[in-house]
Design a protein around this motif. Structure first.
Motif, PDB file in Angstrom:
ATOM      1  N   LYS A  37       0.856  -1.191   0.000  1.00  0.00           N
ATOM      2  CA  LYS A  37       0.000   0.000   0.000  1.00  0.00           C
ATOM      3  C   LYS A  37       0.889   1.236   0.000  1.00  0.00           C
ATOM      4  CE  LYS A  37      -0.401  -0.218   4.996  1.00  0.00           C
ATOM      5  NZ  LYS A  37       0.388  -1.429   5.147  1.00  0.00           N
ATOM      6  N   LYS A  40      -1.200   8.231   0.432  1.00  0.00           N
ATOM      7  CA  LYS A  40      -1.146   9.366  -0.492  1.00  0.00           C
ATOM      8  C   LYS A  40      -0.341  10.532   0.071  1.00  0.00           C
ATOM      9  CE  LYS A  40      -5.360   8.304  -2.961  1.00  0.00           C
ATOM     10  NZ  LYS A  40      -6.692   8.765  -3.338  1.00  0.00           N
ATOM     11  N   THR A  48       1.428  10.232 -12.528  1.00  0.00           N
ATOM     12  CA  THR A  48       0.232   9.653 -13.131  1.00  0.00           C
ATOM     13  C   THR A  48      -0.778  10.748 -13.442  1.00  0.00           C
ATOM     14  OG1 THR A  48      -0.773   9.258 -10.967  1.00  0.00           O
ATOM     15  CG2 THR A  48       0.536   7.471 -11.897  1.00  0.00           C
ATOM     16  N   PRO A  51      -5.539   8.614 -11.105  1.00  0.00           N
ATOM     17  CA  PRO A  51      -5.051   7.867  -9.941  1.00  0.00           C
ATOM     18  C   PRO A  51      -5.151   6.354 -10.148  1.00  0.00           C
ATOM     19  CG  PRO A  51      -6.835   9.373  -9.336  1.00  0.00           C
ATOM     20  CD  PRO A  51      -6.661   9.468 -10.798  1.00  0.00           C
ATOM     21  N   GLY A  52      -4.030   5.664  -9.960  1.00  0.00           N
ATOM     22  CA  GLY A  52      -4.007   4.207 -10.030  1.00  0.00           C
ATOM     23  C   GLY A  52      -3.875   3.640 -11.426  1.00  0.00           C
ATOM     24  N   GLU A  60      -4.228  -0.645 -14.930  1.00  0.00           N
ATOM     25  CA  GLU A  60      -4.568  -0.276 -13.553  1.00  0.00           C
ATOM     26  C   GLU A  60      -3.602  -0.995 -12.614  1.00  0.00           C
ATOM     27  OE1 GLU A  60      -8.400  -0.045 -10.569  1.00  0.00           O
ATOM     28  OE2 GLU A  60      -8.404  -1.535 -12.153  1.00  0.00           O
ATOM     29  N   ALA A  62      -3.240   0.136  -9.148  1.00  0.00           N
ATOM     30  CA  ALA A  62      -3.634   0.323  -7.751  1.00  0.00           C
ATOM     31  C   ALA A  62      -5.087   0.763  -7.669  1.00  0.00           C
ATOM     32  CB  ALA A  62      -2.732   1.350  -7.082  1.00  0.00           C
ATOM     33  N   ARG A  63      -5.684   0.559  -6.489  1.00  0.00           N
ATOM     34  CA  ARG A  63      -7.059   0.986  -6.225  1.00  0.00           C
ATOM     35  C   ARG A  63      -7.066   1.972  -5.068  1.00  0.00           C
ATOM     36  NH1 ARG A  63      -7.766  -4.748  -6.569  1.00  0.00           N
ATOM     37  NH2 ARG A  63      -8.614  -5.272  -8.602  1.00  0.00           N
ATOM     38  N   ASP A  64      -7.968   2.949  -5.131  1.00  0.00           N
ATOM     39  CA  ASP A  64      -8.152   3.888  -4.023  1.00  0.00           C
ATOM     40  C   ASP A  64      -8.811   3.170  -2.860  1.00  0.00           C
ATOM     41  OD1 ASP A  64      -7.085   6.329  -4.732  1.00  0.00           O
ATOM     42  OD2 ASP A  64      -8.866   6.945  -5.832  1.00  0.00           O
ATOM     43  N   PHE A  73      -3.299   4.098  -1.731  1.00  0.00           N
ATOM     44  CA  PHE A  73      -3.416   3.241  -2.905  1.00  0.00           C
ATOM     45  C   PHE A  73      -3.091   1.825  -2.465  1.00  0.00           C
ATOM     46  CE2 PHE A  73      -2.244   7.155  -5.369  1.00  0.00           C
ATOM     47  CZ  PHE A  73      -3.435   7.249  -6.067  1.00  0.00           C
ATOM     48  N   LYS A  74      -3.950   0.875  -2.789  1.00  0.00           N
ATOM     49  CA  LYS A  74      -3.679  -0.536  -2.535  1.00  0.00           C
ATOM     50  C   LYS A  74      -3.139  -1.115  -3.836  1.00  0.00           C
ATOM     51  CE  LYS A  74      -4.609  -4.095   0.270  1.00  0.00           C
ATOM     52  NZ  LYS A  74      -4.646  -4.219   1.664  1.00  0.00           N
ATOM     53  N   ILE A  75      -1.890  -1.548  -3.853  1.00  0.00           N
ATOM     54  CA  ILE A  75      -1.235  -2.027  -5.056  1.00  0.00           C
ATOM     55  C   ILE A  75      -1.802  -3.387  -5.435  1.00  0.00           C
ATOM     56  CG2 ILE A  75       0.981  -2.632  -6.110  1.00  0.00           C
ATOM     57  CD1 ILE A  75       0.794   0.318  -5.409  1.00  0.00           C
TER      58      ILE A  75
END
Length: 83
Positions: A37, A40, A48, A51-52, A60, A62-64, A73-75
């Protein structure tokens, strides 16, 4: 769960897209483990546009999410690596 420390770690790593080797951002990482993770508030330089999502190959990576009440960000597994 405690929030992450306000004092930034001294170690800076480059987060790179695993498929096209595009520099995504520079991140102040604490610890020696894998990149799971990214908070931010610890991102120093962001390359970028969305985002992500990688600006070069549009993958894609990562996710918010919220981790311990802090935006992060969760990779996604094996989509980004640290250098």
């Amino acid at each position: 769960m405690p929030k992450p420390n306000k004092k930034l770690p001294t170690k800076t790593v480059k987060v790179i897209c695993n498929s096209c080797n595009q520099l995504l951002f520079k991140y102040k990482k604490g610890g020696t483990g894998a990149l799971i993770k990214c908070f931010k508030e610890r991102i120093v330089e962001d390359n970028t546009e969305q985002p992500g999502i990688c600006p070069n190959c549009h993958t894609e990576f990562a996710r918010d999410t919220l981790v311990r009440g802090t935006p992060a960000f969760k990779i996604i597994g094996n989509k980004a690596k640290q250098k």
